[in-house]
Design an enzyme around this catalytic site. Structure first.
Site, PDB file in Angstrom:
ATOM      1  CB  SER A 180      60.646 -26.231 -13.943  1.00 43.14           C
ATOM      2  OG  SER A 180      60.317 -26.469 -15.199  1.00 43.14           O
TER       3      SER A 180
ATOM      4  CE  LYS B 238      56.470 -27.093 -14.128  1.00 37.90           C
ATOM      5  NZ  LYS B 238      57.697 -26.893 -14.886  1.00 37.90           N
TER       6      LYS B 238
ATOM      7  CB  SER C 227      59.699 -30.416 -13.450  1.00 36.32           C
ATOM      8  OG  SER C 227      59.644 -29.157 -13.506  1.00 36.32           O
TER       9      SER C 227
ATOM     10  CE  LYS D 199      59.215 -28.100 -10.233  1.00 36.25           C
ATOM     11  NZ  LYS D 199      60.545 -28.710 -10.894  1.00 36.25           N
TER      12      LYS D 199
END
Length: 387
Positions: free
Chosen positions: A58, A61, A118, A229
């Protein structure tokens, strides 16, 4: 006397070596691939296998958010846009916020869903809203990666859920795109600092609240954390791009392939602590006004000046940055025509007689070359004003 000197030398070496070992111990990261970067300069402070291609999960992202904020800046979308969730977006597995097909949320709410929880479903919904389809959005992601010089990166999806071998990046490239995001769009911190927040689902089945809970445990574990993140899949293992700021130093610590979540965050903390202990930043924002520069043969006698960009110098060796000197290097005059943005000189920075860097001085406006009519007018005005 000789034995005493040998003892003192041995003691000094031991102390020096203990200092090195202490730093090495502090930087003993367990994860297979890491990098530490200072955000304002992009200078790499520490790295380990930083160019090794790995699945980012993730952390993908970060690029999705970068393109989202870029679209906001360009006026292609707005935070108040109502985004409808497609069947495809709703079908995303992994981490999600359980958007239902046809459910409408504002773009700002979906940004929170991406950053805080997320949400894979939210990422795809945003990608479709901006580019029409996830595949079209992913093309833009790859184009942006090339633009930023991310040579070890290729995206297949916009959320990092895939296990495809064609979806990869490296710690260095993650740091590059993370820097691009926070440097140009610091408003992202309004979302990355959220620990918990409720959103409201409105569907055919009724209305319900859903609590977004941050996946970035550093928000509670490390006082200087600002973002950014996390990521996890069985292929990628545990990853994080962690941003933090202390005083005037802002750092990006990227950890990829950690064996567990605890190791991921511990390695990030070790990297950030090392950076804050060693980094000193000199910044000149050029708040003073540059004196105008004389123009020869122009419709104006002088041109206003501006400095191209702030000057930043990062030191990790213990230099006394308060002794930094700067000198403007400019000609006495410049011939017309002069174009706005034209380089006319430089500011040179030095420390202890050694040059540390320079920035350009630019013309702040355009000055056209004077013609016959201009000179005739000037003579006539002078004649009229003469006693």
């Amino acid at each position: 006397m000789f034995l005493r000197r040998c003892f003192l030398v041995s003691l000094c070496v031991a102390v020096w070596m203990s200092g090195i070992l202490t730093v090495q111990a502090e930087m003993a990261v367990a994860s297979p691939s890491v990098i530490l970067m200072e955000a304002s300069t992009g200078q790499v402070i520490f790295e380990k296998n930083a160019a090794q291609r790995r699945s980012p999960a993730s952390v993908t992202k970060v690029m999705t958010l970068l393109l989202t904020f870029e679209a906001l800046e360009n006026g292609k979308v707005s935070l108040t846009d109502e985004v409808s969730t497609s069947e495809y977006a709703s079908s995303m597995g992994g981490s999600q916020v359980f958007l239902a097909p046809g459910e409408v949320q504002t773009l700002e709410t979906l940004i929170k869903c991406i950053v805080v929880a997320s949400g894979n479903d939210a990422s795809v919904a945003v990608a479709e809203h901006i580019a029409g389809s996830e595949s079209a959005f992913v093309e833009r992601m790859n184009d942006k990666a090339v633009e930023l010089g991310m040579m070890d990166t290729h995206f297949v999806d916009c959320c990092g859920l895939t296990d495809s071998d064609d979806h990869y990046t490296c710690a260095r490239d993650v740091a590059i795109m993370s820097r691009e995001l926070i440097f140009h769009y610091p408003q992202v911190y309004e979302y990355t600092k959220i620990w918990m927040e409720d959103i409201t689902h409105v569907t055919r089945q009724g209305t319900s609240n859903f609590t977004l809970s941050s996946t970035n445990k550093l928000l509670k574990q490390y006082q200087y954390t600002t973002g950014l993140k996390t990521g996890f899949t069985r292929k990628a293992m545990y990853c994080v791009s962690a941003t933090a700021k202390k005083n005037d130093v802002e750092l990006i610590a990227v950890v990829m392939g950690a064996s567990d979540s605890k190791t991921r965050f511990q390695d990030a903390r070790n990297l950030l602590n090392y950076g804050f202990a060693t980094c000193r930043l000199y910044t000149d924002l050029h708040e003073e006004t540059q004196a105008p520069l004389s123009v020869k043969g122009g419709v104006e006698n002088s041109v206003s000046l501006t400095v191209e960009e702030p000057f930043r110098y990062l030191d990790i060796t213990g230099l006394d940055l308060s002794a930094m000197e700067k000198k403007s290097v400019l000609p006495e005059s410049i011939p017309a025509p002069v174009c706005s943005g034209q380089k006319v000189g430089e500011i040179v920075y030095s420390l202890g007689g050694q040059e540390m860097g320079r920035v350009n001085i630019l013309a702040a406006e355009t000055v056209e070359k004077a013609g016959y009519g201009h000179y005739l007018k000037a003579v006539w005005i002078k004649f009229l004003l003469s006693p």
